[in-house]
Scaffold this motif. Sequence first.
Motif, PDB file in Angstrom:
ATOM      1  N   MET A 160      39.607  27.176   1.955  1.00 39.34           N
ATOM      2  CA  MET A 160      40.472  28.293   2.323  1.00 39.34           C
ATOM      3  C   MET A 160      41.941  27.894   2.412  1.00 39.34           C
ATOM      4  O   MET A 160      42.809  28.747   2.586  1.00 39.34           O
ATOM      5  CB  MET A 160      40.008  28.888   3.653  1.00 39.34           C
ATOM      6  CG  MET A 160      38.597  29.470   3.611  1.00 39.34           C
ATOM      7  SD  MET A 160      38.398  30.810   2.416  1.00 39.34           S
ATOM      8  CE  MET A 160      39.167  32.185   3.299  1.00 39.34           C
ATOM      9  N   ILE A 287      39.030  36.928   0.421  1.00 41.63           N
ATOM     10  CA  ILE A 287      39.793  36.608  -0.790  1.00 41.63           C
ATOM     11  C   ILE A 287      39.829  37.786  -1.760  1.00 41.63           C
ATOM     12  O   ILE A 287      40.903  38.163  -2.262  1.00 41.63           O
ATOM     13  CB  ILE A 287      39.196  35.363  -1.463  1.00 41.63           C
ATOM     14  CG1 ILE A 287      39.435  34.125  -0.583  1.00 41.63           C
ATOM     15  CG2 ILE A 287      39.781  35.151  -2.862  1.00 41.63           C
ATOM     16  CD1 ILE A 287      38.665  32.892  -1.014  1.00 41.63           C
ATOM     17  N   TYR A 288      38.672  38.381  -2.030  1.00 44.47           N
ATOM     18  CA  TYR A 288      38.635  39.470  -3.009  1.00 44.47           C
ATOM     19  C   TYR A 288      39.300  40.738  -2.492  1.00 44.47           C
ATOM     20  O   TYR A 288      39.830  41.526  -3.290  1.00 44.47           O
ATOM     21  CB  TYR A 288      37.203  39.738  -3.468  1.00 44.47           C
ATOM     22  CG  TYR A 288      36.798  38.802  -4.574  1.00 44.47           C
ATOM     23  CD1 TYR A 288      37.263  38.994  -5.875  1.00 44.47           C
ATOM     24  CD2 TYR A 288      36.008  37.690  -4.315  1.00 44.47           C
ATOM     25  CE1 TYR A 288      36.925  38.110  -6.893  1.00 44.47           C
ATOM     26  CE2 TYR A 288      35.667  36.805  -5.330  1.00 44.47           C
ATOM     27  CZ  TYR A 288      36.136  37.024  -6.617  1.00 44.47           C
ATOM     28  OH  TYR A 288      35.820  36.148  -7.629  1.00 44.47           O
ATOM     29  N   TYR A 341      42.697  37.963   3.109  1.00 42.86           N
ATOM     30  CA  TYR A 341      43.187  36.588   3.141  1.00 42.86           C
ATOM     31  C   TYR A 341      44.714  36.548   3.270  1.00 42.86           C
ATOM     32  O   TYR A 341      45.266  35.767   4.060  1.00 42.86           O
ATOM     33  CB  TYR A 341      42.746  35.836   1.884  1.00 42.86           C
ATOM     34  CG  TYR A 341      43.236  34.404   1.840  1.00 42.86           C
ATOM     35  CD1 TYR A 341      42.482  33.378   2.397  1.00 42.86           C
ATOM     36  CD2 TYR A 341      44.461  34.080   1.256  1.00 42.86           C
ATOM     37  CE1 TYR A 341      42.937  32.059   2.378  1.00 42.86           C
ATOM     38  CE2 TYR A 341      44.923  32.774   1.228  1.00 42.86           C
ATOM     39  CZ  TYR A 341      44.160  31.769   1.788  1.00 42.86           C
ATOM     40  OH  TYR A 341      44.625  30.476   1.775  1.00 42.86           O
ATOM     41  N   LEU A 365      46.706  33.284  -4.680  1.00 42.18           N
ATOM     42  CA  LEU A 365      45.482  33.702  -5.348  1.00 42.18           C
ATOM     43  C   LEU A 365      45.493  33.273  -6.813  1.00 42.18           C
ATOM     44  O   LEU A 365      46.531  33.327  -7.482  1.00 42.18           O
ATOM     45  CB  LEU A 365      45.333  35.221  -5.302  1.00 42.18           C
ATOM     46  CG  LEU A 365      45.032  35.895  -3.968  1.00 42.18           C
ATOM     47  CD1 LEU A 365      44.902  37.389  -4.196  1.00 42.18           C
ATOM     48  CD2 LEU A 365      43.781  35.342  -3.340  1.00 42.18           C
ATOM     49  N   ILE A 380      43.253  29.725  -4.878  1.00 40.82           N
ATOM     50  CA  ILE A 380      42.401  30.481  -3.967  1.00 40.82           C
ATOM     51  C   ILE A 380      41.593  31.508  -4.745  1.00 40.82           C
ATOM     52  O   ILE A 380      42.107  32.509  -5.232  1.00 40.82           O
ATOM     53  CB  ILE A 380      43.243  31.175  -2.871  1.00 40.82           C
ATOM     54  CG1 ILE A 380      43.967  30.139  -2.013  1.00 40.82           C
ATOM     55  CG2 ILE A 380      42.353  32.070  -2.007  1.00 40.82           C
ATOM     56  CD1 ILE A 380      43.047  29.198  -1.247  1.00 40.82           C
ATOM     57  N   TYR A 381      40.310  31.231  -4.894  1.00 42.70           N
ATOM     58  CA  TYR A 381      39.379  32.175  -5.508  1.00 42.70           C
ATOM     59  C   TYR A 381      37.984  31.824  -5.034  1.00 42.70           C
ATOM     60  O   TYR A 381      37.758  30.762  -4.424  1.00 42.70           O
ATOM     61  CB  TYR A 381      39.465  32.163  -7.034  1.00 42.70           C
ATOM     62  CG  TYR A 381      38.925  30.930  -7.706  1.00 42.70           C
ATOM     63  CD1 TYR A 381      37.631  30.901  -8.223  1.00 42.70           C
ATOM     64  CD2 TYR A 381      39.701  29.793  -7.831  1.00 42.70           C
ATOM     65  CE1 TYR A 381      37.127  29.772  -8.838  1.00 42.70           C
ATOM     66  CE2 TYR A 381      39.210  28.655  -8.455  1.00 42.70           C
ATOM     67  CZ  TYR A 381      37.932  28.650  -8.954  1.00 42.70           C
ATOM     68  OH  TYR A 381      37.441  27.520  -9.556  1.00 42.70           O
ATOM     69  N   SER A 382      37.035  32.700  -5.292  1.00 41.36           N
ATOM     70  CA  SER A 382      35.681  32.500  -4.809  1.00 41.36           C
ATOM     71  C   SER A 382      34.664  32.985  -5.829  1.00 41.36           C
ATOM     72  O   SER A 382      35.047  33.590  -6.842  1.00 41.36           O
ATOM     73  CB  SER A 382      35.490  33.260  -3.489  1.00 41.36           C
ATOM     74  OG  SER A 382      34.182  33.091  -2.981  1.00 41.36           O
TER      75      SER A 382
END
Length: 386
Positions: A160, A287-288, A341, A365, A380-382
């Motif tokens: 994170m 995040i999204y 986020y 992001l 930053i991504y998931s």
Amino acid sequence: MFRKWLILAGLLMAISLVVIGCETVDTSALENEISERDAKIAELEAMVMDLEATGEMPAEMAGSRLQTVQDRGKLICASRNDVPGYGYLDDAGNNVGFDIDLCRAVAAAVLGDANAFEIRLITAAERGPTIQSGEVDLLVRTVTWTTSRDAQWGNYTQTMFYDGQGFMVQKDLGISSSLELKDATVCVTQGTTTELNLQDFSNQNDLNINALTFEDTDAVVAAYQSQQCDAFTNDRSQLAAISSAFEDRDAHVILPETISEEPLGPVVPHGDEQWFDIVKTVMAILIYSEAYSVTSDAVPTESTGDTKVDRLFGLEGSFGQETLGLSQTVAQDVIGSVGNYGEIYDRNLGPGGINLPREGGRNALWADAACSDCPKGGQIYSAPLR
């Protein structure tokens, strides 16, 4: 108490093996053995039930972590209250910060209440033993993801924040590079990757640095400010955060070199895959939601016509909520309570907090890339929520 449970289980196994090993006994003797074994099993089962009833049995032995948290009515997070931006006390005495908000997000997801959590304050050296013991549900205390910690401590759920270690010195020393710290004494927190990185950096550059270690950050900072050491080393974001509270911030300088990779994120105890997946999913929701430009003041409760947004907020289809044991509208609870986020970053680490730049850096992001087919945004991504 976990040790007692293991002893009981071992005794039960021993009794069973004794019976199995009796291959040449007569029928009446075997029946007596079985009767005695059954009586002992009943006694052991009663003792285990007592352990569960008193709450002294580890959560992973008593049932799923999710069920344990819901039965308890609160989430227990191991964290801190001594570093601005990450975990600290505000003017009203509330424990707030980036790490604290990640705990709040998980509480909102599994309990429907972002305030249904308890912070267990621990030192850096206590992080490993605390999450290994299973006594807390979540460890979020500026904890770096490393392979040995992943194997020995617990499961790292999601990076994170991307950080790196640096050095701070008093400006009047006239030092402009970490490579000038030959024979210097450097203050560092004991039992951290920071301490190990410092030794590696010293060895690799033949600097003969003397590490002055302390168990907690407050002691390290006090030693540095009283000039017991020439420099203070920590993650660069923490150096910025801690020095923001100095009486004369301009008297100190953070040197330009970054000497390590420090991916930070929440950790959960080993042994419960459902709980591991839940916390990963909550981080992905944060995040999204930012990637889809959904903020806490505009959480959709009716179809928007955008499939990915509607799926995220439980208005169309699913991304696995029912399998995880979460509400279909879990994202509404999380984002409505703590924000996405970007909102969490801005109020703690950005303009509303310690003012660490994000745009164009690693903590932007990935979705902010300048083009659709090249990774020029941040990191930053998931995993996709679908």
